[in-house]
Scaffold this active site. Structure first.
Site, PDB file in Angstrom:
ATOM      1  N   GLU A 125      -3.515 -22.085  59.704  1.00  0.00           N
ATOM      2  CA  GLU A 125      -4.232 -21.942  58.522  1.00  0.00           C
ATOM      3  C   GLU A 125      -5.171 -20.860  58.696  1.00  0.00           C
ATOM      4  OE1 GLU A 125      -5.740 -25.608  57.035  1.00  0.00           O
ATOM      5  OE2 GLU A 125      -3.697 -26.503  57.169  1.00  0.00           O
ATOM      6  N   GLU A 147       3.077 -28.731  58.545  1.00  0.00           N
ATOM      7  CA  GLU A 147       2.097 -29.859  58.247  1.00  0.00           C
ATOM      8  C   GLU A 147       2.413 -30.332  56.754  1.00  0.00           C
ATOM      9  OE1 GLU A 147      -2.333 -29.312  58.611  1.00  0.00           O
ATOM     10  OE2 GLU A 147      -2.132 -27.913  60.480  1.00  0.00           O
TER      11      GLU A 147
END
Length: 515
Positions: free
Chosen positions: A196, A318
């Site tokens: 991320e 995720e």
């Protein structure tokens, strides 16, 4: 008295959810077509130093009264073995980009205590580090998937970690590994280069991250016969700008590309409760769960521009539901209950991964224990298997099986002016030739009748299991750990080359077709 009893009965019946006649759906299962392999890695998992996932959830230490193997809870090990966990991603998550691997090797009493800046600024003892993680993966028979530190680390640090783990020669780092108790190197296939990095991993621009990825990937080498799959940080959901910039600049150096998409159907600062919800919140989550397909399609479109032959795999590393934390638990711990609604989200999501199996080669639900849409909840010596866990167990039949395309025409589930498909269906043939069909009925009240033609499938008998309950938020607790579990299902039959299934409302069904 009789009149009062009749009145009370009428009131009770009026309070029950209305159950309309069964919806009708038709389908054709193409057993004569090869839809590609449904990789077992679509059933992957994720463990982060967050809340009670690692400490208390996985790791209790060798001195604990809780039965353990080298510090890892035996009950968790056995539960994960039972669902044939194919891979495990670690140490994050956001935690990865502030994790320095040297903190977690060597004698535990000499490891530094660090502040977990992302999750509550709690202290992390680093008792669970590289050796503990890789040994756990060996115990589970799972491929390790490391998330490397790009946000606060260096290319030197990450390439050294790879050498420490995989090199079998006499280098300083290989000797250090031996001093720490591991003679032979481990095999490491999956290496995430950052996490991320558009957000908690550094708030980077995609162009900047792409250059960093190329630099890191250059120095993370294949050593001693080990071959790395270098995973580039992909977008938050359907961010086309991030996709286009990173893929156009760095696709040549990557073997895989990640994607993160959560289901929350609410603002981040006002998330929905995990239990105690009404049909409106049931519907909103199931409706929102299908957004993951749009995110996949956006990524695939940009990947196809630079990689039309599909060399690069898409890893949805995720995904899952994200709710308000449970009362009396810290917000940073992300501890939430897990209900029948989550089981249906899992079934829908896994079916979508099946449908995109030509590009989607791994997926990792968040997270494995005590965090978000967990497989397992623990409390002291007690352990609970969640409804989501049971879907993963039921769907084991699809691991590495050949996808059989299914053409489905069915009704929508409509609520408050919105609609979502009521049914989701997937089918596969395993290595022994057995055909399995999994079905999700999202409708809160209506059963669904599916009439399915079988092309290229010779079957005269069908058996099945179902996961369902009368309550929308049915879940397992430490007081009632077996409240919601799969049961035998007898609502399917095969006659004259046609499968008919009476699918209960709010259910997940898995069928086995036999001669």
């Amino acid at each position: 008295m009789r009149r009062n009893c009749l009145l009370a009965l009428a009131c009770a019946l009026a309070a029950l959810p209305l159950s309309a006649h069964a919806g009708e759906a038709t389908a054709t299962l193409h057993g004569d077509r090869d839809g590609g392999v449904i990789s077992r890695h679509l059933y992957g998992h994720f463990a982060e130093h967050l809340g009670r996932c690692i400490y208390d959830g996985i790791w209790v230490g060798e001195e604990s009264d809780i039965p353990n193997t080298s510090g890892v809870r035996n009950d968790v090990i056995e539960a994960l073995k039972a669902i044939q966990i194919p891979n495990l991603r670690w140490p994050g998550g956001c935690y990865a980009d502030d994790y320095h691997w040297r903190d977690g090797v060597g004698p535990r009493d000499e490891r530094p205590v660090r502040v977990n800046i992302h999750w509550g600024q709690v202290l992390d003892t680093n008792a669970f580090g590289t050796h503990e993680f890789l040994n756990l993966c060996e115990l589970l028979g799972a491929e390790p998937y490391l998330a490397g530190n790009v946000g606060s680390g260096t290319p030197q640090e990450l390439r050294d970690w790879v050498e420490y783990i995989t090199y079998d020669g006499d280098s300083e780092l290989a000797e250090l590994r031996r001093e720490h108790g591991r003679e032979e190197p481990w095999k490491l296939k999956y290496l995430g280069v950052g996490n991320e990095n558009w957000g908690c991993g550094g708030e980077m621009r995609p162009e900047y991250y792409a250059d960093l990825f190329r630099r890191y990937a250059t120095f993370c080498r294949d050593l001693s016969g080990n071959r790395l799959v270098r995973v580039a940080c992909g977008p938050n959901g359907g961010d086309r700008k991030w996709n286009a910039a990173v893929l156009s600049r760095a696709s040549r150096q990557m073997q895989a590309y990640s994607l993160h998409q959560y289901t929350l159907a609410a603002p981040w600062n006002d998330k929905l409760p995990a239990t105690g919800f009404d049909e409106a919140k049931w519907f909103s989550i199931l409706h929102d769960s299908r957004n993951i397909e749009n995110a996949i399609q956006v990524a695939e479109e940009e990947m196809d521009k630079v990689d039309p032959n599909k060399r690069i795999g898409l890893f949805v590393d995720e995904w899952g539901t994200w709710y308000r934390e449970e009362p009396n638990t810290p917000g940073y711990g992300l501890y939430q209950q897990n209900s029948l609604r989550d089981a249906l989200v899992a079934g829908i999501s896994l079916h979508l991964f099946h449908e995109h199996n030509d590009r989607v080669r791994m997926a990792n639900i968040a997270q494995v224990v005590n965090v978000l849409q967990a497989m397992i909840l623990t409390e002291g010596p007690d352990m609970v298997l969640t409804p989501t866990y049971h879907v993963f167990e039921m769907f084991k039949v699809h691991h590495d099986a050949t996808r059989l395309p299914v053409d489905l025409k069915g009704p929508d589930y409509e609520f408050d002016g919105k609609k979502t498909p009521a049914l989701s269906v997937s089918a596969s043939r395993d290595g022994d030739g057995a055909v399995h069909v999994s079905i999700v009925n999202t409708h809160a009240h209506d059963a669904m009748t599916i009439t399915c033609g079988l092309e290229g499938v010779s079957s005269s008998a069908v058996a099945g299991r179902v996961l369902t309950a009368s309550e929308l938020d049915a879940h397992n607790t430490f007081a009632k750990p077996h409240n919601l579990e799969p049961e035998d299902f007898d609502g399917a039959k095969v006659e004259d080359g046609e499968l008919t299934v009476e699918v209960p409302p709010r259910s997940v069904v898995v069928l086995s077709l036999t001669e």
